[in-house]
Design a protein around this motif. Sequence first.
Motif, short mmCIF file in Angstrom:
data_model
loop_
_atom_site.label_atom_id
_atom_site.label_comp_id
_atom_site.label_asym_id
_atom_site.label_seq_id
_atom_site.Cartn_x
_atom_site.Cartn_y
_atom_site.Cartn_z
N THR A 349 0.85 -1.19 0.00
CA THR A 349 0.00 0.00 0.00
C THR A 349 0.88 1.24 0.00
O THR A 349 2.06 1.16 0.37
CB THR A 349 -0.92 0.01 1.24
OG1 THR A 349 -1.80 1.14 1.17
CG2 THR A 349 -0.12 0.11 2.52
N VAL A 350 0.32 2.35 -0.41
CA VAL A 350 1.03 3.63 -0.37
C VAL A 350 0.73 4.29 0.96
O VAL A 350 -0.42 4.36 1.39
CB VAL A 350 0.59 4.55 -1.53
CG1 VAL A 350 1.22 5.93 -1.39
CG2 VAL A 350 0.97 3.93 -2.87
N SER A 352 1.29 7.82 3.32
CA SER A 352 1.60 9.24 3.19
C SER A 352 1.24 9.95 4.48
O SER A 352 0.31 9.54 5.20
CB SER A 352 0.85 9.86 2.01
OG SER A 352 -0.55 9.67 2.16
N GLN A 380 10.50 3.39 -2.67
CA GLN A 380 10.33 4.82 -2.85
C GLN A 380 10.09 5.16 -4.33
O GLN A 380 10.86 4.76 -5.20
CB GLN A 380 11.57 5.57 -2.35
CG GLN A 380 11.45 7.08 -2.40
CD GLN A 380 10.38 7.62 -1.48
OE1 GLN A 380 10.15 7.07 -0.40
NE2 GLN A 380 9.71 8.68 -1.89
N ASP A 381 9.02 5.89 -4.60
CA ASP A 381 8.74 6.39 -5.94
C ASP A 381 9.10 7.88 -5.96
O ASP A 381 8.31 8.73 -5.56
CB ASP A 381 7.26 6.19 -6.28
CG ASP A 381 6.93 6.60 -7.72
OD1 ASP A 381 7.77 7.31 -8.33
OD2 ASP A 381 5.85 6.24 -8.21
N GLU A 386 6.08 9.24 -3.65
CA GLU A 386 5.24 8.31 -2.87
C GLU A 386 6.11 7.21 -2.28
O GLU A 386 7.14 6.84 -2.84
CB GLU A 386 4.15 7.68 -3.76
CG GLU A 386 3.12 8.67 -4.24
CD GLU A 386 2.09 8.03 -5.16
OE1 GLU A 386 1.02 8.62 -5.33
OE2 GLU A 386 2.37 6.94 -5.72
N THR A 387 5.65 6.65 -1.15
CA THR A 387 6.35 5.56 -0.49
C THR A 387 5.42 4.36 -0.36
O THR A 387 4.29 4.49 0.12
CB THR A 387 6.84 5.97 0.91
OG1 THR A 387 7.71 7.10 0.79
CG2 THR A 387 7.59 4.82 1.58
N TYR A 388 5.89 3.19 -0.82
CA TYR A 388 5.12 1.95 -0.72
C TYR A 388 5.68 1.11 0.43
O TYR A 388 6.90 1.07 0.65
CB TYR A 388 5.24 1.13 -2.00
CG TYR A 388 4.54 1.72 -3.20
CD1 TYR A 388 3.31 1.20 -3.64
CD2 TYR A 388 5.10 2.76 -3.93
CE1 TYR A 388 2.67 1.73 -4.75
CE2 TYR A 388 4.46 3.30 -5.04
CZ TYR A 388 3.24 2.77 -5.44
OH TYR A 388 2.61 3.29 -6.54
N ARG A 415 -3.45 4.15 1.20
CA ARG A 415 -4.33 3.88 0.08
C ARG A 415 -4.83 2.44 0.18
O ARG A 415 -4.39 1.67 1.03
CB ARG A 415 -3.57 4.05 -1.25
CG ARG A 415 -3.42 5.49 -1.66
CD ARG A 415 -3.13 5.59 -3.13
NE ARG A 415 -2.39 6.83 -3.37
CZ ARG A 415 -1.47 6.96 -4.30
NH1 ARG A 415 -1.17 5.93 -5.07
NH2 ARG A 415 -0.85 8.10 -4.46
N THR A 636 9.03 3.42 -10.63
CA THR A 636 9.60 4.40 -9.70
C THR A 636 10.97 4.88 -10.18
O THR A 636 11.65 5.59 -9.47
CB THR A 636 9.74 3.78 -8.30
OG1 THR A 636 10.61 2.63 -8.37
CG2 THR A 636 8.40 3.36 -7.75
#
Length: 654
Positions: A349-350, A352, A380-381, A386-388, A415, A636
């Motif tokens: 999941t992302v 944030s 890391q994207d 964004e961070t997964y 998310r 990413t």
Amino acid sequence: MKLLNLGILAHVDAGKTSLTERLLYAAGVIDEVGSVDDGSTQTDSLALERQRGITIKSAVVSFTIGDVTVNLIDTPGHPDFIAEVERALSVLDGAVLVISAVEGVQAQTRVLMRTLQRLRIPTLIFVNKADRAGAQYDGVLTSIAGKLSPAIVPMGLAGGLGSRSATFTPYGPDHHPHLLEVLTEHDDELLATFVENEKAISYDDLRRKLAVQTKQAVVHPVYFGSAITGAGTDALTEGIREFLPLAAQDLDAAVDGAVFKVERGPAGEKVAYARMFAGTAHVRDRLRFGDGGEAKLTALEVFGEPAATEVRAGQIGKLWGLADIQIGDRIGSSRHEGGGFFAPPTLETVISPVRRSDKGNLQVALTQLAEQDPLIDLRQDDLRQETYVSLYGEVQKEVIQTTLVTEFGIEVEFRETTTICIERIDGVGQAVEFNKKDENPFLATVGLRIEPAPAGAGVGFELEVELGSMPYAFIKAVEETVRETLGQGIHGWAIPDARVVMTHSGYSARQSHAHAVFDKSMSSTAGDFRFLTPLVLMTALKQAGTTVHEPMHRFRLEVPTDTTRAVLAALARLRAIPQVPALAAETSTLEGEIPAAAVYRLEQQLPALTRGEAVLESTFNRYHPVTGPIPNRPRTDHDPLNRRDYLLHVQRRV
């Protein structure tokens, strides 16, 4: 000193932490038995553990049984925290598997027992909650023999089941026919003696044979009782002392230990929990660990031995000063044993921050959490900022969220959880770009061939060029970039297994203008190879082709027979592949495979379909080619599949 490192394992809510409390109380370590419901237990120290009444992080406590010092490791039971269990298993001499006398053998119980047997960890079984309404004796024993292992030996008789007066009476010398039957299954010499002269075998002989076979992990003594009332726990304590093997203590050998847990101290310093298998480590010793790391041991604590200045073979210690150490590192050698006994997480999941100002702090906090649990696997994207994070389940998501708030003061949101797929290579592909030719803007020649590899083989890198054809640093740069690039295949998913061969190499030697210093624009650097390799590799990969595979779980489902038709229809809608059902008068069993993405939905539907009587267990089994639309994962990186954009980004960086 005699030592035993003992693990307590169980399905969630079987009473494992309560049993730990009872053993500590019986040993005089605590003055009263803590309550999981009240949040007053010794080993559940996290606020969320006390709030939810579950164990999340493994904990170590010590007590003595006679002349034996026991380091007891209380492990999580919830499947979302299986990684914690995995790391604890690597340091155990023996284990107690706790089963509820009411619920019996549950899904996670079977996963744990299979792993204990595969690792040949000597295991006693304690059937807890004998004082609860609905507790069974014969039914649970039958379930254990059928679902866990037929090689079990009941060590006594339970009475007063279902009441606070429940008791456990150990068997004496006059009761050993079943004991003899189980032991002769694994001892031909004992069987021959029995056939020749049954009376020549004494009860003491059988007891010694039982101890030998239990320590060999081929037989499992079974005790009944209640951690709440204390029934049966004295017999279990005696069984731990008699039937489980002591830790080996080779103090003269070279230092050898394993790190199974990492945490941060009050000042933010890294603290490593390590089991020593051989040798002795002293404060101020320089220790080697992991992939070439080395540091001075500045302080230590040893469980069961206050004021210690050394940690010896067989002991578990907390170590300070090893700033770069990681979970899975081997102390005393340059090895990292990151491989596990359980499947990796199949969900992600992302994450944030709620407050944008917390973005930088969130990265630091997540990095520290990943130190404590490497299977979180941050991704890391940088393109989308964004961070997964990867997960085992929804409860783990809640734990991460609560931990970030309580320990770091960072509120986060997630998310929707998605499934982690992989890509497998279809055929063979190759590509090459030459130095100073065609459209190659880099001072490097790289040729690569990529081929499929067997599942589990990993990424192999081989050379068809001579090792001395160019500086080793350039070859190493290609190898490292190959492994990094294969983290995202054609559809964005990782390619875990591949054989990559370097077929061409070339570089521009170090040059300079007349009477001038080194000119980077005329000479190859490692950066040229790092930037060119993704273009060549992805060209070869497109030629080879890939297929996206999704994780499949093996499921076993027990349902009321009259609901079988409705359950089969639901399984079909969820793309499950069931086998022929094993129908019975009241309860039928369905087995088969189901996509990991559908397991959570199945769990939600089952109560309504089966009147709440279904029992589901599922474990990761394999990866299977995706049917229907191919899922793509957002990239990413700078997307080497798009040469124009890739070069634009890379050359701008240069």
